[in-house]
Motif scaffolding. Structure first.
Motif, PDB file in Angstrom:
ATOM      1  N   HIS A 183      20.737 -23.786 -19.771  1.00 35.36           N
ATOM      2  CA  HIS A 183      20.154 -25.124 -19.719  1.00 35.36           C
ATOM      3  C   HIS A 183      21.198 -26.150 -19.273  1.00 35.36           C
ATOM      4  O   HIS A 183      21.341 -27.205 -19.895  1.00 35.36           O
ATOM      5  CB  HIS A 183      19.641 -25.448 -21.141  1.00 35.36           C
ATOM      6  N   HIS A 246      23.650 -35.223 -28.058  1.00 41.03           N
ATOM      7  CA  HIS A 246      23.764 -34.611 -26.730  1.00 41.03           C
ATOM      8  C   HIS A 246      22.908 -33.356 -26.619  1.00 41.03           C
ATOM      9  O   HIS A 246      22.391 -33.047 -25.554  1.00 41.03           O
ATOM     10  CB  HIS A 246      25.220 -34.272 -26.420  1.00 41.03           C
ATOM     11  N   TYR A 254      12.910 -19.464 -35.267  1.00 38.86           N
ATOM     12  CA  TYR A 254      12.676 -20.478 -36.309  1.00 38.86           C
ATOM     13  C   TYR A 254      11.939 -21.710 -35.787  1.00 38.86           C
ATOM     14  O   TYR A 254      11.778 -22.687 -36.516  1.00 38.86           O
ATOM     15  CB  TYR A 254      14.024 -20.907 -36.913  1.00 38.86           C
ATOM     16  N   ARG A 255      11.511 -21.660 -34.539  1.00 41.86           N
ATOM     17  CA  ARG A 255      10.884 -22.868 -33.970  1.00 41.86           C
ATOM     18  C   ARG A 255       9.482 -23.118 -34.533  1.00 41.86           C
ATOM     19  O   ARG A 255       8.859 -22.218 -35.051  1.00 41.86           O
ATOM     20  CB  ARG A 255      10.813 -22.744 -32.438  1.00 41.86           C
ATOM     21  N   ARG A 256       9.019 -24.325 -34.355  1.00 44.66           N
ATOM     22  CA  ARG A 256       7.681 -24.774 -34.737  1.00 44.66           C
ATOM     23  C   ARG A 256       7.416 -24.616 -36.230  1.00 44.66           C
ATOM     24  O   ARG A 256       6.315 -24.298 -36.660  1.00 44.66           O
ATOM     25  CB  ARG A 256       6.598 -24.042 -33.923  1.00 44.66           C
ATOM     26  N   ARG A 261      12.660 -31.146 -36.463  1.00 41.03           N
ATOM     27  CA  ARG A 261      12.501 -32.477 -37.063  1.00 41.03           C
ATOM     28  C   ARG A 261      13.535 -32.671 -38.177  1.00 41.03           C
ATOM     29  O   ARG A 261      14.184 -33.714 -38.275  1.00 41.03           O
ATOM     30  CB  ARG A 261      11.081 -32.589 -37.631  1.00 41.03           C
ATOM     31  N   LEU A 281      18.433 -39.498 -28.353  1.00 37.08           N
ATOM     32  CA  LEU A 281      18.432 -38.060 -28.044  1.00 37.08           C
ATOM     33  C   LEU A 281      18.272 -37.897 -26.541  1.00 37.08           C
ATOM     34  O   LEU A 281      17.317 -38.402 -25.951  1.00 37.08           O
ATOM     35  CB  LEU A 281      17.268 -37.381 -28.776  1.00 37.08           C
ATOM     36  N   ASP A 287       9.476 -29.170 -22.992  1.00 38.23           N
ATOM     37  CA  ASP A 287       9.420 -28.868 -24.428  1.00 38.23           C
ATOM     38  C   ASP A 287      10.101 -29.962 -25.232  1.00 38.23           C
ATOM     39  O   ASP A 287       9.575 -30.456 -26.229  1.00 38.23           O
ATOM     40  CB  ASP A 287      10.129 -27.545 -24.736  1.00 38.23           C
TER      41      ASP A 287
HETATM   42  C1  LIG Z   1      13.047 -28.826 -29.104  1.00 37.08           C
HETATM   43  C2  LIG Z   1      13.306 -27.951 -30.351  1.00 37.08           C
HETATM   44  C3  LIG Z   1      14.647 -28.380 -30.954  1.00 37.08           C
HETATM   45  C4  LIG Z   1      12.182 -28.207 -31.353  1.00 37.08           C
HETATM   46  O1  LIG Z   1      12.488 -27.513 -32.565  1.00 37.08           O
HETATM   47  P1  LIG Z   1      11.321 -27.030 -33.554  1.00 37.08           P
HETATM   48  O2  LIG Z   1      11.970 -26.599 -34.796  1.00 37.08           O
HETATM   49  O3  LIG Z   1      10.435 -26.105 -32.857  1.00 37.08           O
HETATM   50  O4  LIG Z   1      10.531 -28.405 -33.795  1.00 37.08           O
HETATM   51  P2  LIG Z   1       9.644 -28.775 -35.098  1.00 37.08           P
HETATM   52  O5  LIG Z   1       8.969 -27.549 -35.609  1.00 37.08           O
HETATM   53  O6  LIG Z   1      10.494 -29.527 -36.069  1.00 37.08           O
HETATM   54  O7  LIG Z   1       8.586 -29.734 -34.447  1.00 37.08           O
HETATM   55  C5  LIG Z   1       8.622 -31.146 -34.603  1.00 37.08           C
HETATM   56  C6  LIG Z   1       7.456 -31.722 -33.836  1.00 37.08           C
HETATM   57  O8  LIG Z   1       7.636 -31.495 -32.420  1.00 37.08           O
HETATM   58  C7  LIG Z   1       6.522 -30.789 -31.889  1.00 37.08           C
HETATM   59  N1  LIG Z   1       7.015 -29.798 -30.905  1.00 37.08           N
HETATM   60  C8  LIG Z   1       8.175 -29.130 -30.930  1.00 37.08           C
HETATM   61  N2  LIG Z   1       8.276 -28.329 -29.864  1.00 37.08           N
HETATM   62  C9  LIG Z   1       7.135 -28.473 -29.172  1.00 37.08           C
HETATM   63  C10 LIG Z   1       6.610 -27.896 -27.992  1.00 37.08           C
HETATM   64  N3  LIG Z   1       7.299 -26.978 -27.304  1.00 37.08           N
HETATM   65  N4  LIG Z   1       5.397 -28.280 -27.568  1.00 37.08           N
HETATM   66  C11 LIG Z   1       4.691 -29.197 -28.256  1.00 37.08           C
HETATM   67  N5  LIG Z   1       5.123 -29.776 -29.376  1.00 37.08           N
HETATM   68  C12 LIG Z   1       6.319 -29.410 -29.835  1.00 37.08           C
HETATM   69  C13 LIG Z   1       5.912 -30.088 -33.071  1.00 37.08           C
HETATM   70  O9  LIG Z   1       4.549 -29.840 -32.879  1.00 37.08           O
HETATM   71  C14 LIG Z   1       6.152 -31.064 -34.207  1.00 37.08           C
HETATM   72  O10 LIG Z   1       5.174 -32.081 -34.206  1.00 37.08           O
HETATM   73  P3  LIG Z   1       4.336 -32.397 -35.536  1.00 37.08           P
HETATM   74  O11 LIG Z   1       5.360 -32.537 -36.622  1.00 37.08           O
HETATM   75  O12 LIG Z   1       3.609 -33.643 -35.187  1.00 37.08           O
HETATM   76  O13 LIG Z   1       3.483 -31.186 -35.715  1.00 37.08           O
HETATM   77  C15 LIG Z   1      13.309 -26.437 -29.993  1.00 37.08           C
HETATM   78  O14 LIG Z   1      12.145 -26.127 -29.275  1.00 37.08           O
HETATM   79  C16 LIG Z   1      14.491 -25.989 -29.155  1.00 37.08           C
HETATM   80  O15 LIG Z   1      15.559 -25.695 -29.701  1.00 37.08           O
HETATM   81  N6  LIG Z   1      14.333 -25.928 -27.807  1.00 37.08           N
HETATM   82  C17 LIG Z   1      15.401 -25.505 -26.878  1.00 37.08           C
HETATM   83  C18 LIG Z   1      16.545 -26.521 -26.776  1.00 37.08           C
HETATM   84  C19 LIG Z   1      16.076 -27.918 -26.434  1.00 37.08           C
HETATM   85  O16 LIG Z   1      15.238 -28.120 -25.557  1.00 37.08           O
HETATM   86  N7  LIG Z   1      16.627 -28.896 -27.167  1.00 37.08           N
HETATM   87  C20 LIG Z   1      16.272 -30.300 -27.024  1.00 37.08           C
HETATM   88  C21 LIG Z   1      17.094 -30.983 -26.017  1.00 37.08           C
HETATM   89  S1  LIG Z   1      18.591 -31.607 -26.613  1.00 37.08           S
END
Ligand SMILES: CC(C)(COP(=O)(O)OP(=O)(O)OC[C@H]1O[C@@H](n2cnc3c(N)ncnc32)[C@H](O)[C@@H]1OP(=O)(O)O)[C@@H](O)C(=O)NCCC(=O)NCCS
Length: 308
Positions: A183, A246, A254-256, A261, A281, A287
């Motif tokens: 990424h 960053h 462990y996602r979703r 959050r 952020l 995503d």
């Molecule tokens: C982005 C990321 C950190 C989210 O982590 P996560 O643990 O899955 O997120 P959560 O479970 O805490 O979700 C929090 C909210 O975001 C939403 N969400 C998270 N990922 C989502 C997705 N891919 N599509 C839609 N909604 C999403 C959830 O539905 C949730 O909303 P709600 O509380 O209203 O239901 C994870 O997908 C990840 O590590 N991705 C790869 C790295 C990345 O892109 N990092 C971010 C850039 S710095």
């Protein structure tokens, strides 16, 4: 209506200079919370650095938009190899206040893009602040797409189930390699930049690795298990009020489950301890965009690109 782009003369640049600096400085004050005096000095410094030979600076196209004899606006494009290696960059586009809402902005951008195509340039990017909704609509209409966004909100007093634990240098190196390989755009904000560029950005953001002052490189731990990691900084002089996150990742299994959050909330709690008023952020990719939407993070600024 036909808009023609005409090179600025040195005298015209000198005349325009104060308004270019003011526009840039005002944006820094409004969006980054920099003091007006510092913003003016920084705008002057950066603009001088970009244009050491004024209108004759190699790779910098400074033009006025002309509709017949009428000067309607200004377009400044930096060619590849200056601001970005791989794409042209629109440093400023502005339509005279009394000529707005007549299509001149689109016409100047189209003319600038056509000129880039003739020069063999295949990609152009720009930066726009979130509050500038009119300009953002215009760019989208012209086919510009979001590459990265800074999403912000005020720091609250959150509850979290995630603990932040220090990382060793080899652990950071392994995490950084994942980002650089999978990424890199999250760091480079340039999809064509090589992985080495992502490593350079990382060295600027964390010059002493895990021991960098004001930088937090932390494991996310939930229920005693590592579930991801986060990289954030205390505010620097360019954005005094806003801490920058960053990168953050929740590992795939462990996602979703609310951990992303909770991880953001853990960083937020650290910011609250340091009296930081706002968190930002950086996101790249859909995503992360949906995640930021769900968390109520507003678009503070965005970088857009268009393939020509
Ligand atoms: C982005 C990321 C950190 C989210 O982590 P996560 O643990 O899955 O997120 P959560 O479970 O805490 O979700 C929090 C909210 O975001 C939403 N969400 C998270 N990922 C989502 C997705 N891919 N599509 C839609 N909604 C999403 C959830 O539905 C949730 O909303 P709600 O509380 O209203 O239901 C994870 O997908 C990840 O590590 N991705 C790869 C790295 C990345 O892109 N990092 C971010 C850039 S710095």
């Amino acid at each position: 209506m036909t808009v023609v782009l005409v090179d600025l003369t040195s005298a015209e640049l000198a005349q325009r200079w104060p308004s270019m600096i003011a526009l840039f400085a005002d944006a820094m004050v409004e969006n980054y919370g920099v003091s007006p005096a510092e913003a003016a000095a920084e705008a002057e410094r950066q603009t001088d650095e970009l244009l050491p030979a004024g209108v004759h600076t190699a790779g910098q196209l400074l033009r006025k938009g002309m509709d017949g004899d009428d000067e309607v606006g200004f377009l400044w494009i930096s060619l590849p190899g200056t601001t970005y290696d791989t794409m042209a960059w629109i440093a400023e586009v502005s339509v005279r206040a009394d000529r707005r809402s007549r299509g001149y902005g689109s016409a100047m951008l189209r003319a600038g893009e056509a000129d880039l195509v003739e020069r063999g340039v295949r990609r152009v990017g720009l930066h726009v602040f979130g509050v500038n909704t009119g300009a953002r609509r215009l760019y989208r209409r012209l086919g510009y797409q979001v590459l990265a966004q800074l999403r912000t909100r005020p720091v609250g007093a959150p509850q979290t189930t995630v603990e932040l634990e220090p990382m060793s240098e080899p652990e950071y190196a392994a995490r950084l390699s994942e980002v650089v390989e999978r990424h890199p755009v999250a760091l480079t904000r340039d999809p064509l930049a090589p992985a080495a560029r992502a490593r350079e950005v990382a060295r600027v953001l964390a010059p002493q690795g895990v021991d960098s002052p004001n930088v937090f490189l932390r494991h996310a731990v939930s229920g005693g298990r590592p579930v991801g990691w986060i990289w954030f900084s205390l505010p620097g002089p360019h954005r005094p009020g806003t801490g920058a996150i960053h990168y953050l990742t929740i590992d795939e299994p462990y996602r979703r489950r609310g951990l992303g959050r909770a991880l953001l909330a853990a960083a937020e709690a650290e910011y609250a301890r340091h009296d930081v008023g706002r968190l930002g952020l950086w996101i790249a990719g859909p995503d992360a965009g949906r995640f930021a939407d769900a968390l109520g993070l507003e678009v503070s600024s965005e970088q857009l690109v268009k393939d020509l």
